[in-house]
Design a protein around this motif. Sequence first.
Motif: not given
Length: 334
Positions: A220-242
Amino acid sequence: MIKNSKLTSLLLAGILGASLLTGCSGGGDTASSDEVKKIGITQLVEHPSLDQTREGFIKALEDNGYKDGENIEIDYQNAQNDNPTSQTIASNFVNDKKDLIYAVSTPSAQAAYNATKDIPILFTAVTDPVEAGLVKSLDNKDGGNVSGTSDYLSIDKSLSLIDTLKLDVKTIGVMYSTSEVNSKVQVDALKEYAKTKGYTVVEKGISASSEVNQAISSLVGKVDALYVPTDNLVVSSMPIIAKTANENNLPILASDEGSVTSGALACAGVDYYQLGYKTGEMAVKILKGEATPADLAVETMDEPVITMNEDTMKTLSIEKPADVEVKTVTTETN
């Protein structure tokens, strides 16, 4: 003598008839038992996209006359995002002599592949099955007991959303699991694509869900957008990330619709239900004896479906483009 002969003939006929009836009855039970195919479904973790592939797979089987509890027996196992558990599931499926294994995600497919070279394996939601060591080529001409469907979509199609949504982006952040081959492939593709477009990429590798909060906060504050690949660990944590991203006006460009229903802004991705359905059609050919995995090339879905989250659009004050077909969803809460 004649009477005794007749009696003997009658007795023999009765015994033969009873034997035939017993034989027919026993043969019917055996045939019924033989017709029931045992299918093991191994899935790394529950999240909407992977769940949709499983639902599509089962629907394709049903549409072709294979119903759980009738002529097939489905054993669904979830590894709860733990690779050693995936390996245990695969070993159990082999010991149980499954007729077919359906592996949802790269780690699940790799575990199944390592466990057996005999039982047919069909994978799905695997971005790069060649890099993952599952097949030697997508045409699978040198294939063994493995084939399936890939959710690969070229990075330029995924990130075309930056222009479609008229986002002011110079720096792209990406979170990914350091243990997933899929993720490394996509991050490398992102970096190559960024060079051609003049974007800067900021990477944040994680190895456990406990690291998600710190990782998204650091971007946060370092990027203009976040790209999320089809990564199971990241996608399963999406509610927190979003939640963190939306609170800080950071748009998330995802690779799957499930992430969008969890709060990401948008995705240009494959239809995972249809991907699973396509894999189910491949399974039907194997179950009918019409093909083996070695006869089936790995299939993909080339045209992306653009999905946007209406709630996130309002939060970020972003409008749906008028000149592009877009599917809209709202945020699902547990």
